[in-house]
Design an enzyme around this catalytic site. Sequence first.
Site, PDB file in Angstrom:
ATOM      1  N   ALA A  31       1.089  -1.293   0.380  1.00 43.33           N
ATOM      2  CA  ALA A  31       0.201   0.137  -0.471  1.00 43.33           C
ATOM      3  C   ALA A  31       0.767   1.639  -0.082  1.00 43.33           C
ATOM      4  O   ALA A  31       2.038   1.410   0.595  1.00 43.33           O
ATOM      5  CB  ALA A  31      -0.861  -0.400   1.613  1.00 43.33           C
ATOM      6  N   ASN A  54       8.127   9.202   5.094  1.00 45.49           N
ATOM      7  CA  ASN A  54       7.600   9.513   4.493  1.00 45.49           C
ATOM      8  C   ASN A  54       6.671  10.261   5.543  1.00 45.49           C
ATOM      9  O   ASN A  54       6.330   9.295   6.762  1.00 45.49           O
ATOM     10  CB  ASN A  54       6.758   8.670   2.913  1.00 45.49           C
ATOM     11  CG  ASN A  54       5.529   7.673   4.530  1.00 45.49           C
ATOM     12  OD1 ASN A  54       4.573   8.611   4.714  1.00 45.49           O
ATOM     13  ND2 ASN A  54       5.773   6.581   4.726  1.00 45.49           N
ATOM     14  N   GLY A  69       0.374  11.024   5.329  1.00 48.61           N
ATOM     15  CA  GLY A  69      -0.448  11.702   6.173  1.00 48.61           C
ATOM     16  C   GLY A  69      -1.578  11.118   5.189  1.00 48.61           C
ATOM     17  O   GLY A  69      -2.963  12.576   5.355  1.00 48.61           O
ATOM     18  N   PHE A  70      -1.730  10.005   4.502  1.00 46.87           N
ATOM     19  CA  PHE A  70      -3.244  10.232   3.980  1.00 46.87           C
ATOM     20  C   PHE A  70      -3.181  11.185   3.314  1.00 46.87           C
ATOM     21  O   PHE A  70      -5.140  10.598   3.744  1.00 46.87           O
ATOM     22  CB  PHE A  70      -4.095   9.582   5.459  1.00 46.87           C
ATOM     23  CG  PHE A  70      -3.880   8.322   5.896  1.00 46.87           C
ATOM     24  CD1 PHE A  70      -3.434   7.043   5.675  1.00 46.87           C
ATOM     25  CD2 PHE A  70      -4.802   7.919   7.037  1.00 46.87           C
ATOM     26  CE1 PHE A  70      -2.693   6.096   6.083  1.00 46.87           C
ATOM     27  CE2 PHE A  70      -5.067   7.356   7.781  1.00 46.87           C
ATOM     28  CZ  PHE A  70      -3.966   5.647   7.456  1.00 46.87           C
ATOM     29  N   ASN A  79      -6.067  -0.637   8.334  1.00 44.24           N
ATOM     30  CA  ASN A  79      -4.857  -0.044   8.613  1.00 44.24           C
ATOM     31  C   ASN A  79      -4.563   1.149   9.399  1.00 44.24           C
ATOM     32  O   ASN A  79      -5.283   2.355   9.907  1.00 44.24           O
ATOM     33  CB  ASN A  79      -4.259   1.320   7.203  1.00 44.24           C
ATOM     34  CG  ASN A  79      -2.671   1.955   7.554  1.00 44.24           C
ATOM     35  OD1 ASN A  79      -2.360   1.806   8.468  1.00 44.24           O
ATOM     36  ND2 ASN A  79      -2.550   2.578   6.965  1.00 44.24           N
ATOM     37  N   SER A 103      -0.323   3.907  10.806  1.00 48.12           N
ATOM     38  CA  SER A 103       0.429   4.176  10.114  1.00 48.12           C
ATOM     39  C   SER A 103       0.692   5.950  10.719  1.00 48.12           C
ATOM     40  O   SER A 103      -0.274   5.998  12.119  1.00 48.12           O
ATOM     41  CB  SER A 103      -0.546   5.770   8.745  1.00 48.12           C
ATOM     42  OG  SER A 103      -0.032   6.841   8.989  1.00 48.12           O
ATOM     43  N   ASN A 130       1.340   8.500  10.953  1.00 51.88           N
ATOM     44  CA  ASN A 130       1.878  10.405  10.815  1.00 51.88           C
ATOM     45  C   ASN A 130      -0.039  10.673  10.687  1.00 51.88           C
ATOM     46  O   ASN A 130      -0.372  11.615  10.312  1.00 51.88           O
ATOM     47  CB  ASN A 130       1.589  10.284   8.833  1.00 51.88           C
ATOM     48  CG  ASN A 130       3.374   9.703   8.739  1.00 51.88           C
ATOM     49  OD1 ASN A 130       4.233  10.312   9.837  1.00 51.88           O
ATOM     50  ND2 ASN A 130       3.604   8.472   7.650  1.00 51.88           N
ATOM     51  N   THR A 131      -0.608  10.172  11.422  1.00 49.53           N
ATOM     52  CA  THR A 131      -1.671  10.796  11.855  1.00 49.53           C
ATOM     53  C   THR A 131      -2.686  10.239  12.756  1.00 49.53           C
ATOM     54  O   THR A 131      -2.484   9.873  13.552  1.00 49.53           O
ATOM     55  CB  THR A 131      -3.279   9.173  10.409  1.00 49.53           C
ATOM     56  OG1 THR A 131      -3.535   9.988   9.672  1.00 49.53           O
ATOM     57  CG2 THR A 131      -4.457  10.209  11.498  1.00 49.53           C
ATOM     58  N   LYS A 162      -3.016  -4.296   9.413  1.00 48.27           N
ATOM     59  CA  LYS A 162      -2.248  -3.674   9.166  1.00 48.27           C
ATOM     60  C   LYS A 162      -1.459  -3.254  10.438  1.00 48.27           C
ATOM     61  O   LYS A 162      -2.157  -2.483  10.670  1.00 48.27           O
ATOM     62  CB  LYS A 162      -2.121  -3.203   8.202  1.00 48.27           C
ATOM     63  CG  LYS A 162      -0.364  -3.019   7.609  1.00 48.27           C
ATOM     64  CD  LYS A 162      -0.090  -2.001   6.066  1.00 48.27           C
ATOM     65  CE  LYS A 162       1.038  -1.327   6.007  1.00 48.27           C
ATOM     66  NZ  LYS A 162       1.245  -1.312   4.554  1.00 48.27           N
ATOM     67  N   ASN A 198       3.638  -1.480   8.989  1.00 48.45           N
ATOM     68  CA  ASN A 198       3.820  -0.830   7.960  1.00 48.45           C
ATOM     69  C   ASN A 198       5.242  -0.204   8.583  1.00 48.45           C
ATOM     70  O   ASN A 198       6.367  -1.080   9.431  1.00 48.45           O
ATOM     71  CB  ASN A 198       2.723   0.166   9.301  1.00 48.45           C
ATOM     72  CG  ASN A 198       1.926   1.068   8.593  1.00 48.45           C
ATOM     73  OD1 ASN A 198       3.388   2.147   7.447  1.00 48.45           O
ATOM     74  ND2 ASN A 198       0.846   1.229   7.985  1.00 48.45           N
ATOM     75  N   SER A 212       9.523   0.574  -0.688  1.00 53.49           N
ATOM     76  CA  SER A 212      10.449   0.952  -0.689  1.00 53.49           C
ATOM     77  C   SER A 212      11.633   0.942  -1.922  1.00 53.49           C
ATOM     78  O   SER A 212      12.627   1.902  -2.641  1.00 53.49           O
ATOM     79  CB  SER A 212      11.175   0.862   0.340  1.00 53.49           C
ATOM     80  OG  SER A 212      10.611   2.244   1.068  1.00 53.49           O
TER      81      SER A 212
HETATM   82  C1  LIG Z   1       5.460   6.613   0.163  1.00 53.84           C
HETATM   83  C2  LIG Z   1       5.624   5.222   1.169  1.00 53.84           C
HETATM   84  C3  LIG Z   1       4.080   5.711   1.310  1.00 53.84           C
HETATM   85  C4  LIG Z   1       2.835   4.519   1.935  1.00 53.84           C
HETATM   86  N1  LIG Z   1       1.733   4.816   2.049  1.00 53.84           N
HETATM   87  C5  LIG Z   1       1.047   3.828   2.863  1.00 53.84           C
HETATM   88  C6  LIG Z   1      -0.514   3.968   2.790  1.00 53.84           C
HETATM   89  O1  LIG Z   1      -0.915   4.323   2.399  1.00 53.84           O
HETATM   90  N2  LIG Z   1      -0.768   3.152   3.987  1.00 53.84           N
HETATM   91  C7  LIG Z   1      -0.288   1.554   4.278  1.00 53.84           C
HETATM   92  O2  LIG Z   1      -0.847   1.058   5.185  1.00 53.84           O
HETATM   93  N3  LIG Z   1       1.172   1.781   4.390  1.00 53.84           N
HETATM   94  C8  LIG Z   1       1.970   2.521   3.531  1.00 53.84           C
HETATM   95  N4  LIG Z   1       2.910   2.524   3.387  1.00 53.84           N
HETATM   96  C9  LIG Z   1       3.887   1.228   3.692  1.00 53.84           C
HETATM   97  C10 LIG Z   1       4.271   0.058   3.104  1.00 53.84           C
HETATM   98  O3  LIG Z   1       3.008  -0.278   2.142  1.00 53.84           O
HETATM   99  C11 LIG Z   1       4.855  -0.884   3.456  1.00 53.84           C
HETATM  100  O4  LIG Z   1       4.740  -1.454   4.700  1.00 53.84           O
HETATM  101  C12 LIG Z   1       6.551   0.007   4.378  1.00 53.84           C
HETATM  102  O5  LIG Z   1       7.110   1.081   2.950  1.00 53.84           O
HETATM  103  C13 LIG Z   1       7.543  -1.233   4.358  1.00 53.84           C
HETATM  104  O6  LIG Z   1       7.854  -1.750   3.204  1.00 53.84           O
HETATM  105  P1  LIG Z   1       9.076  -1.729   2.090  1.00 53.84           P
HETATM  106  O7  LIG Z   1      10.666  -1.519   3.103  1.00 53.84           O
HETATM  107  O8  LIG Z   1       9.517  -2.460   1.454  1.00 53.84           O
HETATM  108  O9  LIG Z   1       8.596   0.068   1.691  1.00 53.84           O
HETATM  109  C14 LIG Z   1       4.048   3.936   2.458  1.00 53.84           C
HETATM  110  C15 LIG Z   1       5.363   3.223   2.040  1.00 53.84           C
HETATM  111  C16 LIG Z   1       6.332   4.285   1.620  1.00 53.84           C
HETATM  112  C17 LIG Z   1       7.408   4.071   1.763  1.00 53.84           C
END
Ligand SMILES: Cc1cc2nc3c(=O)[nH]c(=O)nc-3n(C[C@H](O)[C@H](O)[C@H](O)COP(=O)(O)O)c2cc1C
Length: 375
Positions: A61, A110, A113-114, A181, A184, A186-187, A225, A254, A328
């Site tokens: 996500a 990041n 913040g949704f 979720n 996060s 950021n909220t 999550k 997350n 990432s």
């Molecule tokens: C730029 C960015 C935005 C993300 N936005 C969300 C999100 O909207 N909802 C969510 O559940 N996780 C979000 N994530 C978390 C990812 O889904 C994932 O759980 C986290 O990045 C770890 O995986 P990775 O190390 O492969 O990135 C975000 C991650 C990144 C880097």
Amino acid sequence: MIGFFGRLAVPLFGWLDPEDAHSLAIRALKFAPLPPARRDDPRLATRALGLNFPNPVGMAAGFDKNAEVPDALLRLGFGFVEVGTITPQPQAGNPRPRLFRLDADRGVINRLGFNSQGADAVLKRLAARAQTSSSAASGGEWGLGIVGINIGANKDAPDRIADYVRLIELFAPVASYVTINISSPNTPGLRDMQRPVVLDDLLARVVDARERAALAAGPTPVLLKIAPDLSLGDLDDVVGIARSRRLDGMIVGNTTVARPASLRDTALAKEAGGLSGAPLFPLATRMLAETYVRVEGAFPLIGVGGIDSGAAALAKFRAGAGLIQLYSALVFRGLGLIAEIKTALIAALERDGLDSLTELIGADAAAVTAEPWPS
Ligand SMILES: Cc1cc2nc3c(=O)[nH]c(=O)nc-3n(C[C@H](O)[C@H](O)[C@H](O)COP(=O)(O)O)c2cc1C
């Protein structure tokens, strides 16, 4: 085309502002004439959550927050795509800059913040998609591939639980699965919903909504999550509640608010927000194993956090994942990573003389939980 994107993605993400690079990637995927995905090796086929995944490697996500390019991502070789997080009402998220690339660490911070176009816009897209694809017999499993939807509450929602309930009712008919979720960072206050009393109320009402939606649309699995920052005592409670409320699965996890001592980009590491990518791998994998030993097979886990190679992907399965997701590492490695991981998984099966990844799930969970806590 995949090779083209695989090569192009790295320089694209490398010299642009990270958020502009992301917008550009979404636009490119929207308009790129991608060929249909190549058929996956049948040994990667995974049955989980009542769904048939062609391969167990998913887009996490946050990349396709508004369901603009799920089919392009499937064509690039992902076995499933999680769109979102989507909030009921549109909201802008935090002010920019809010996305930072820690190049020396292959990490991302990041605090978006949704930022979401809101439920109506996203529902329209997914409904159109569901209509044009031939839906499978049951289970919300669409002919074009598995697309889950990750949902969140608006920042200023008077009743956050009501937001989740509403979104399940809205999206169950067009989503292969739904992810709650509450992790996060950021909220403000969102992660507090992982506390036992609130979580039990949330999951009771969410499961109720799942059952109501199933009457009209067939079953839609609901996953939770979680944050990798939970204490093990908190994790005991979260898993206990998820099991007693008969949730369908959990995603671990997350981004983290921790800043590992190993980080080299110390200036950017001070930015507020959730850290992802390679520096998250040790903590996320430890939490995955800790969750696996507590769940005792009651439901499957999706392992996420820091997967940037075939070896890292394999380690997630061995720690307890039935499916994996990543985000990432695509920034640093490009889209070629998807094929690289699938090839490595097949090589691992051949090396161990196994027919499917199922036999590897959790093989190292006990050993991982016995290691010193990752710093
Ligand atoms: C730029 C960015 C935005 C993300 N936005 C969300 C999100 O909207 N909802 C969510 O559940 N996780 C979000 N994530 C978390 C990812 O889904 C994932 O759980 C986290 O990045 C770890 O995986 P990775 O190390 O492969 O990135 C975000 C991650 C990144 C880097």
